[in-house]
Scaffold this motif. Structure first.
Motif, PDB file in Angstrom:
ATOM      1  N   SER A 235       1.555  25.679 -19.305  1.00 33.03           N
ATOM      2  CA  SER A 235       1.968  24.521 -18.945  1.00 33.03           C
ATOM      3  C   SER A 235       2.302  23.473 -19.981  1.00 33.03           C
ATOM      4  CB  SER A 235       1.278  23.737 -17.468  1.00 33.03           C
ATOM      5  OG  SER A 235       0.124  23.533 -18.125  1.00 33.03           O
ATOM      6  N   ARG A 236       3.303  22.738 -19.813  1.00 32.64           N
ATOM      7  CA  ARG A 236       3.990  21.695 -21.057  1.00 32.64           C
ATOM      8  C   ARG A 236       3.617  20.402 -20.826  1.00 32.64           C
ATOM      9  NH1 ARG A 236       7.754  25.175 -19.512  1.00 32.64           N
ATOM     10  NH2 ARG A 236       9.147  23.725 -18.980  1.00 32.64           N
ATOM     11  N   GLN A 237       3.569  20.333 -19.417  1.00 34.39           N
ATOM     12  CA  GLN A 237       3.073  18.700 -19.211  1.00 34.39           C
ATOM     13  C   GLN A 237       2.293  18.747 -18.039  1.00 34.39           C
ATOM     14  OE1 GLN A 237       6.067  15.792 -20.011  1.00 34.39           O
ATOM     15  NE2 GLN A 237       6.019  14.734 -18.291  1.00 34.39           N
ATOM     16  N   ILE A 238       1.501  17.506 -17.824  1.00 35.22           N
ATOM     17  CA  ILE A 238       0.816  17.351 -16.510  1.00 35.22           C
ATOM     18  C   ILE A 238       1.047  15.906 -16.210  1.00 35.22           C
ATOM     19  CG2 ILE A 238      -1.312  17.398 -15.102  1.00 35.22           C
ATOM     20  CD1 ILE A 238      -2.448  19.573 -17.069  1.00 35.22           C
ATOM     21  N   ASP A 239       1.836  15.674 -15.079  1.00 34.81           N
ATOM     22  CA  ASP A 239       1.847  14.062 -14.503  1.00 34.81           C
ATOM     23  C   ASP A 239       0.803  14.048 -13.452  1.00 34.81           C
ATOM     24  OD1 ASP A 239       4.015  13.324 -16.250  1.00 34.81           O
ATOM     25  OD2 ASP A 239       5.009  14.709 -15.226  1.00 34.81           O
TER      26      ASP A 239
ATOM     27  N   CYS B 279       1.992  28.811 -14.446  1.00 33.74           N
ATOM     28  CA  CYS B 279       2.048  29.733 -13.303  1.00 33.74           C
ATOM     29  C   CYS B 279       2.462  28.914 -12.018  1.00 33.74           C
ATOM     30  CB  CYS B 279       1.008  30.578 -13.267  1.00 33.74           C
ATOM     31  SG  CYS B 279       0.274  31.518 -14.254  1.00 33.74           S
ATOM     32  N   HIS B 280       3.621  28.802 -11.759  1.00 38.14           N
ATOM     33  CA  HIS B 280       4.053  28.001 -10.567  1.00 38.14           C
ATOM     34  C   HIS B 280       3.333  27.808  -9.322  1.00 38.14           C
ATOM     35  CE1 HIS B 280       6.873  25.197  -8.856  1.00 38.14           C
ATOM     36  NE2 HIS B 280       6.967  25.740  -7.921  1.00 38.14           N
ATOM     37  N   GLY B 281       3.016  29.025  -8.836  1.00 40.86           N
ATOM     38  CA  GLY B 281       2.286  29.009  -7.650  1.00 40.86           C
ATOM     39  C   GLY B 281       0.877  28.578  -7.752  1.00 40.86           C
ATOM     40  N   ASN B 282       0.105  29.021  -8.706  1.00 40.61           N
ATOM     41  CA  ASN B 282      -1.188  28.400  -9.072  1.00 40.61           C
ATOM     42  C   ASN B 282      -1.138  27.004  -9.465  1.00 40.61           C
ATOM     43  OD1 ASN B 282      -2.139  31.038  -8.884  1.00 40.61           O
ATOM     44  ND2 ASN B 282      -1.976  31.587 -11.112  1.00 40.61           N
ATOM     45  N   THR B 283      -0.282  26.428 -10.086  1.00 42.13           N
ATOM     46  CA  THR B 283      -0.129  25.115 -10.510  1.00 42.13           C
ATOM     47  C   THR B 283       0.313  24.209  -9.077  1.00 42.13           C
ATOM     48  OG1 THR B 283       1.894  25.019 -11.250  1.00 42.13           O
ATOM     49  CG2 THR B 283       0.100  25.337 -12.922  1.00 42.13           C
ATOM     50  N   GLN B 284       1.086  24.770  -8.492  1.00 36.41           N
ATOM     51  CA  GLN B 284       1.212  24.063  -7.221  1.00 36.41           C
ATOM     52  C   GLN B 284      -0.089  23.868  -6.232  1.00 36.41           C
ATOM     53  OE1 GLN B 284       4.973  25.851  -5.528  1.00 36.41           O
ATOM     54  NE2 GLN B 284       5.774  23.926  -5.204  1.00 36.41           N
ATOM     55  N   GLY B 285      -0.645  25.183  -6.176  1.00 33.88           N
ATOM     56  CA  GLY B 285      -1.849  25.129  -5.314  1.00 33.88           C
ATOM     57  C   GLY B 285      -2.931  24.365  -5.848  1.00 33.88           C
ATOM     58  N   LEU B 286      -3.099  24.307  -6.864  1.00 29.63           N
ATOM     59  CA  LEU B 286      -3.994  23.564  -7.676  1.00 29.63           C
ATOM     60  C   LEU B 286      -3.902  21.869  -7.293  1.00 29.63           C
ATOM     61  CD1 LEU B 286      -6.372  23.381  -9.536  1.00 29.63           C
ATOM     62  CD2 LEU B 286      -4.993  23.541 -11.545  1.00 29.63           C
ATOM     63  N   ALA B 287      -2.653  21.681  -7.627  1.00 33.52           N
ATOM     64  CA  ALA B 287      -2.217  20.364  -7.322  1.00 33.52           C
ATOM     65  C   ALA B 287      -2.415  19.833  -5.699  1.00 33.52           C
ATOM     66  CB  ALA B 287      -0.571  20.166  -7.497  1.00 33.52           C
ATOM     67  N   ALA B 288      -2.123  20.680  -4.764  1.00 34.36           N
ATOM     68  CA  ALA B 288      -2.345  20.450  -3.307  1.00 34.36           C
ATOM     69  C   ALA B 288      -3.432  20.451  -3.247  1.00 34.36           C
ATOM     70  CB  ALA B 288      -1.509  21.742  -2.575  1.00 34.36           C
ATOM     71  N   LEU B 289      -4.508  21.086  -3.683  1.00 34.17           N
ATOM     72  CA  LEU B 289      -6.096  20.981  -3.319  1.00 34.17           C
ATOM     73  C   LEU B 289      -6.416  19.961  -3.769  1.00 34.17           C
ATOM     74  CD1 LEU B 289      -7.136  24.757  -4.103  1.00 34.17           C
ATOM     75  CD2 LEU B 289      -7.178  23.801  -1.877  1.00 34.17           C
ATOM     76  N   ALA B 290      -6.408  19.471  -4.979  1.00 30.14           N
ATOM     77  CA  ALA B 290      -6.769  18.323  -5.801  1.00 30.14           C
ATOM     78  C   ALA B 290      -6.262  17.200  -5.161  1.00 30.14           C
ATOM     79  CB  ALA B 290      -6.589  18.426  -7.350  1.00 30.14           C
ATOM     80  N   THR B 291      -5.107  16.839  -4.483  1.00 31.72           N
ATOM     81  CA  THR B 291      -4.550  15.580  -4.400  1.00 31.72           C
ATOM     82  C   THR B 291      -5.515  15.199  -3.002  1.00 31.72           C
ATOM     83  OG1 THR B 291      -2.381  16.272  -5.010  1.00 31.72           O
ATOM     84  CG2 THR B 291      -2.454  14.694  -3.238  1.00 31.72           C
TER      85      THR B 291
ATOM     86  N   CYS C  59      -9.183  30.573 -19.082  1.00 30.41           N
ATOM     87  CA  CYS C  59      -8.212  31.463 -18.793  1.00 30.41           C
ATOM     88  C   CYS C  59      -7.953  32.680 -19.914  1.00 30.41           C
ATOM     89  CB  CYS C  59      -6.755  30.873 -18.434  1.00 30.41           C
ATOM     90  SG  CYS C  59      -5.326  31.933 -18.065  1.00 30.41           S
ATOM     91  N   LYS C  60      -8.035  33.880 -19.678  1.00 30.01           N
ATOM     92  CA  LYS C  60      -8.042  34.976 -20.589  1.00 30.01           C
ATOM     93  C   LYS C  60      -8.746  34.464 -21.898  1.00 30.01           C
ATOM     94  CE  LYS C  60      -3.719  36.186 -18.359  1.00 30.01           C
ATOM     95  NZ  LYS C  60      -2.246  36.421 -18.357  1.00 30.01           N
ATOM     96  N   GLY C  61      -9.551  34.159 -21.771  1.00 32.70           N
ATOM     97  CA  GLY C  61     -10.552  33.945 -23.448  1.00 32.70           C
ATOM     98  C   GLY C  61      -9.928  32.737 -24.140  1.00 32.70           C
TER      99      GLY C  61
END
Length: 85
Positions: free
Chosen positions: A16-20, A37-49, A65-67
């Protein structure tokens, strides 16, 4: 007065290049990842909101992530730490 803090965070070592993020009175109100990873970041955002930022930080800080020694969740924790300053 209600304090809302909005920041744009530039992650390091991840896809990811930016997190607002928007935090209001210590509660995560919104998260938007650019890149990654769009699905993962969307899911992460939904869970944390709606969660306390400190709880999100405690759960996600140090996730690897991957060492790489970091991950999008770990970078989100760093972004939220910055927003709480």
């Amino acid at each position: 007065t209600i304090m809302v803090k909005k920041i744009s965070f530039t992650p390091s070592g991840v896809c990811s290049r930016q997190i607002d993020v928007e935090v209001e009175e210590g509660i995560v109100r919104s998260i938007c990842f650019t890149g990654g990873c769009h699905g993962n970041t969307q899911g992460l955002a939904a869970l944390a909101t709606g969660m306390p930022a400190t709880e999100v930080i405690a759960r996600l800080r140090g996730t690897d992530c991957k060492g790489r020694g970091t991950s999008c969740p770990d970078q989100l924790a760093l972004a939220l730490e910055e927003a709480l300053r």
